[in-house]
Scaffold this active site. Structure first.
Site, short mmCIF file in Angstrom:
data_model
loop_
_atom_site.label_atom_id
_atom_site.label_comp_id
_atom_site.label_asym_id
_atom_site.label_seq_id
_atom_site.Cartn_x
_atom_site.Cartn_y
_atom_site.Cartn_z
N LYS A 134 45.00 37.27 -5.34
CA LYS A 134 45.49 35.89 -5.48
C LYS A 134 44.36 34.89 -5.28
O LYS A 134 44.24 33.93 -6.03
CB LYS A 134 46.59 35.63 -4.45
N ASN A 135 43.54 35.12 -4.26
CA ASN A 135 42.53 34.12 -3.92
C ASN A 135 41.34 34.11 -4.87
O ASN A 135 40.44 33.29 -4.74
CB ASN A 135 42.10 34.27 -2.46
N ARG A 160 47.95 25.15 -1.51
CA ARG A 160 46.61 24.74 -1.11
C ARG A 160 45.63 24.90 -2.29
O ARG A 160 44.65 24.18 -2.42
CB ARG A 160 46.16 25.59 0.07
N PRO A 197 41.45 20.10 6.44
CA PRO A 197 40.78 18.98 5.80
C PRO A 197 40.00 19.41 4.55
O PRO A 197 39.74 20.61 4.37
CB PRO A 197 39.84 18.45 6.88
N ILE A 198 39.63 18.42 3.73
CA ILE A 198 38.82 18.74 2.53
C ILE A 198 37.52 17.93 2.54
O ILE A 198 36.95 17.64 1.50
CB ILE A 198 39.61 18.52 1.22
N ASP A 199 37.07 17.57 3.76
CA ASP A 199 35.88 16.72 3.86
C ASP A 199 34.63 17.36 3.25
O ASP A 199 33.80 16.66 2.67
CB ASP A 199 35.61 16.37 5.34
N ASP A 246 43.17 36.19 7.13
CA ASP A 246 44.43 36.54 6.49
C ASP A 246 44.94 37.91 6.95
O ASP A 246 46.12 38.22 6.82
CB ASP A 246 44.28 36.57 4.96
N ARG A 279 54.40 34.27 -2.34
CA ARG A 279 53.23 33.50 -2.76
C ARG A 279 52.02 34.42 -2.91
O ARG A 279 51.09 34.10 -3.65
CB ARG A 279 52.92 32.40 -1.75
C1 EPZ Z 1 40.95 30.22 1.57
O1 EPZ Z 1 41.46 29.01 2.07
C2 EPZ Z 1 42.15 31.09 1.26
N1 EPZ Z 1 43.02 30.41 0.30
C3 EPZ Z 1 42.93 31.39 2.53
O2 EPZ Z 1 43.95 32.32 2.21
C4 EPZ Z 1 41.99 32.01 3.56
O3 EPZ Z 1 42.70 32.15 4.78
C5 EPZ Z 1 40.77 31.13 3.77
O4 EPZ Z 1 40.11 30.87 2.51
C6 EPZ Z 1 39.72 31.75 4.69
O5 EPZ Z 1 39.33 33.00 4.20
C7 EPZ Z 1 42.76 30.43 -1.00
O6 EPZ Z 1 41.78 30.99 -1.46
C8 EPZ Z 1 43.74 29.77 -1.88
P1 EPZ Z 1 38.41 27.50 4.06
P2 EPZ Z 1 40.54 27.73 2.20
O7 EPZ Z 1 38.07 26.27 3.31
O8 EPZ Z 1 39.57 27.71 1.08
C9 EPZ Z 1 37.95 24.24 7.54
C10 EPZ Z 1 46.12 33.25 2.21
O9 EPZ Z 1 46.94 33.62 3.09
N2 EPZ Z 1 37.56 23.27 6.48
O10 EPZ Z 1 37.43 28.61 4.10
O11 EPZ Z 1 41.41 26.57 2.41
C11 EPZ Z 1 39.42 24.61 7.46
O12 EPZ Z 1 40.22 23.65 8.07
C12 EPZ Z 1 45.33 31.96 2.38
O13 EPZ Z 1 45.91 33.88 1.17
C13 EPZ Z 1 37.16 22.01 6.86
O14 EPZ Z 1 37.13 21.65 8.04
O15 EPZ Z 1 39.80 28.07 3.56
C14 EPZ Z 1 39.46 25.96 8.12
O16 EPZ Z 1 39.52 25.80 9.51
C15 EPZ Z 1 45.71 31.19 3.60
N3 EPZ Z 1 36.82 21.12 5.86
C16 EPZ Z 1 38.09 26.56 7.76
O17 EPZ Z 1 37.30 25.47 7.32
C17 EPZ Z 1 36.85 21.47 4.55
O18 EPZ Z 1 36.52 20.63 3.70
C18 EPZ Z 1 38.14 27.61 6.66
O19 EPZ Z 1 38.79 27.07 5.53
C19 EPZ Z 1 37.27 22.76 4.18
C20 EPZ Z 1 37.62 23.65 5.19
#
Ligand code: EPZ
Length: 428
Positions: free
Chosen positions: A22-23, A92, A122-124, A310, A402
Site C-alpha cells: 500500500k505504501n 494521509r 505535521p507536513i512542515d 507499522d 485500508r
Molecule cells: C508513512 O507515513 C506511512 N504512510 C505510514 O504508514 C508509516 O507509519 C510512516 O510512513 C512511517 O514509516 C504512507 O506511506 C501512506 P513520516 P508518513 O512522514 O509519510 C513526523 C500505515 O499504517 N513528520 O515518515 O506520514 C511525523 O509527525 C501508515 O500504513 C513531521 O514532523 O510518515 C512522524 O512523527 C500509518 N513533519 C514522523 O515524522 C513532516 O513534515 C514520521 O512520519 C512529516 C513528518
C-alpha cells in the site's frame, strides 16, 4: 459496520504471498501525474486507500482506472490543482499529491489530512522543501495552498528528520524541476526506492534512493514518459502473517517477499523463540504451540531498517502471552498503541503511556468485542484473537481494509478460524 471475527486455538500452516505494498502504491499513483505517457501498475490490491486515490486522480482530471488486477493511467492535457476536501481528508496519502499537482497545475490546494489517530502528523518538512524549490506555501487553518510561477528549481535540502512522506514529496518535485536537487537526511524505506525505480523507468534521473542522500536531475519542466511497474511486496502484510504464525503456532512460508525488508521484525520473532528460516525472496516462520514465547523484550520502533512503526502493534500482539513482561517504544508516533485498550479488554496486561507500551506477558486471552482504533492496531487485535480462548470480534474493521484487502480470508487460508462480517452479521 464491518467486523472481523476470529476464534483462537487453530495452528497455522501453508504458504502466502503478500500483495503489493500500500505504501508504495499510494505514492506511485500520485507520481503517474508526472508522466506524459501511459503507465501500468501491476497487481494492485483492492484497498480502501487505493479506491480513494483513484477517486482523487479522477477529481483532479487524470485518467486512471482499474483493468482487472492492474491500474492503467493515461496522460491528460491538464489537471486542476484543487483536491476535494472529502478525498484529502480520507487518507494521509493525499499529501503525495502536493508535488505532482504543483508540477502539473502550478498550484496545489489540499485540506490538511485531519487529526490522525496516531498523533499529530505535521507536513512542515514537505512545505519547507517545496518552498526551498521556489514554491509559495500558504498554511490556513484547515488547508494548505501551494503556488509556483514557472518551473520548480533544484536545490540542496536537508530534512530535519527522515520523513517517508516528505522524502517522496521532494523526490517527486525534483523530477521535473530545473537543475539538480540533493536531499540529505532522507528516509531509506524500501517504498522510496520502489517509487524511484518507477520514476527512473519513466525517464527520471534519481540516484541514491534507499539511502539517506538522494541526487535528482530534473527535466527542466518536461513531463516524464511512462512504464509498466511491478510494485514491491507489502512488508507489513508479510510481518502480519509472520506474527500470526508466532501467536497461533505452526509453520508458514511467506513467498515473494525478501526477508531483508522486514529483517528487524524477523530478528524480533527469533529472539521471542520462533524459528525463522530466510531464503531468497521468501522466509518460513515456525513455532511449536506447546512452547511459550519469550518475554523480556525491549523493542524500539524507528525508521528503516529499524523495527517498523507499522509493525509495532503486531509485535505487541505476539508478546501478550509471552513468558514475561516486555516494553515497546515507538519513536515516530505519539499514539501508536491505541490498541492497548482492546488488548486489555481481552484479558491482557497492556498499558500505553504515550509512546511506550508496557506488556505484562503471560496473558490467557478470552473472547469479546473490541474496536479497531486504526489500521495496524486493528490488525493486531485480530492477531491477538488467534491466541484467545473464545471468539474475538473486532469492530470498525473498515480501518483494516485500508491496508489489507482480505485479512480474514488470508488468515483463514492458513488454517485460522477467521471471517469478516458486515453490520447485519452476514458473511462477506
Ligand atoms: C508513512 O507515513 C506511512 N504512510 C505510514 O504508514 C508509516 O507509519 C510512516 O510512513 C512511517 O514509516 C504512507 O506511506 C501512506 P513520516 P508518513 O512522514 O509519510 C513526523 C500505515 O499504517 N513528520 O515518515 O506520514 C511525523 O509527525 C501508515 O500504513 C513531521 O514532523 O510518515 C512522524 O512523527 C500509518 N513533519 C514522523 O515524522 C513532516 O513534515 C514520521 O512520519 C512529516 C513528518
Amino acid at each position: 459496520m464491518e467486523y472481523i471475527e476470529v476464534t483462537g486455538g487453530q495452528v497455522l500452516s501453508g504458504c502466502i504471498r503478500p500483495a503489493a505494498a500500500k505504501n508504495s502504491v499510494l505514492p506511485l499513483l500520485a507520481a503517474t501525474l508526472l508522466c506524459g505517457k501511459p503507465c501500468t501498475l501491476l497487481a494492485v490490491p483492492r484497498l480502501r486507500d487505493v479506491d480513494t486515490s483513484l477517486a482523487l486522480l479522477k477529481a483532479v482530471g487524470a485518467d486512471a482506472k482499474r483493468e482487472g488486477e492492474n491500474i492503467l493511467t493515461r496522460p491528460t492535457a491538464s489537471v486542476t490543482g484543487t483536491v476535494p476536501p472529502e478525498l484529502a481528508g480520507a487518507m494521509r496519502g493525499s499529501v503525495f499529491y502536493l508535488a505532482p499537482l504543483l508540477t502539473r497545475a502550478g498550484r496545489a490546494e489540499l485540506a490538511l489530512p485531519g487529526g490522525c489517530r496516531l498523533g499529530p502528523r505535521p507536513i512542515d518538512i514537505h512545505l519547507a522543501g517545496l518552498t526551498a524549490m521556489g514554491a509559495q506555501a500558504e498554511l490556513r487553518q484547515d488547508r494548505v495552498i501551494l503556488r509556483c510561477h514557472g518551473v520548480l528549481r533544484g536545490t540542496e535540502f536537508a530534512l530535519r528528520l527522515p520523513s517517508v512522506g516528505a522524502t517522496l514529496t521532494l523526490m517527486m518535485a525534483a523530477c521535473c524541476a530545473a537543475g539538480t536537487t540533493v536531499l540529505r537526511g532522507a528516509a531509506c524505506e524500501p517504498e522510496i526506492a520502489d517509487t524511484a525505480a518507477f520514476l527512473n523507468a519513466c525517464g527520471a534521473r534519481i540516484a541514491g534512493a534507499g539511502t539517506s542522500t538522494l541526487r535528482i536531475r530534473g527535466t527542466g519542466g518536461d513531463l516524464l514518459g511512462g512504464c509498466c511497474h511491478t510494485v514491491l511486496p507489502d512488508r507489513i502484510a508479510a510481518s502480519t502473517y509472520a506474527a500470526a504464525t508466532a501467536i497461533a503456532g505452526g509453520r508458514v512460508t511467506v513467498e515473494g517477499c525478501p526477508p531483508r525488508y522486514l529483517a528487524a521484525f524477523l530478528d524480533f520473532l527469533g529472539a521471542a523463540g520462533c524459528s525463522v528460516v530466510r531464503g531468497s525472496g521468501r522466509f518460513t516462520v515456525s513455532r511449536c504451540p506447546a512452547r511459550p514465547l519469550k518475554g523480556g523484550q525491549d523493542l524500539v520502533a524507528s525508521a528503516y531498517p529499524g523495527l517498523a512503526t507499522d509493525a509495532a502493534p503486531l509485535a505487541a500482539a505476539v508478546l501478550l502471552g509471552a513468558d514475561g513482561p516486555s516494553r515497546i517504544y515507538d519513536g515516530l508516533f505519539q499514539n501508536r498503541f491505541a490498541c492497548a485498550a482492546g488488548f486489555a479488554a481481552l484479558g491482557a496486561g497492556a498499558q500505553a503511556e504515550g509512546r511506550l507500551l508496557r506488556l505484562a506477558g503471560g496473558a490467557e486471552l478470552h473472547g469479546g468485542t473490541v474496536t479497531a482504533p486504526d489500521l495496524r492496531g486493528g490488525a493486531a487485535l485480530v492477531l491477538a484473537g488467534l491466541g484467545a480462548k473464545g471468539t474475538v470480534r473486532v469492530a470498525d474493521a473498515g480501518h483494516i481494509r485500508r491496508g489489507y484487502a482480505h485479512l480474514a480470508q488470508d488468515l483463514a487460508g492458513l488454517g485460522a478460524q477467521c471471517r469478516s462480517l458486515t453490520e447485519d452479521a452476514s458473511e462477506e
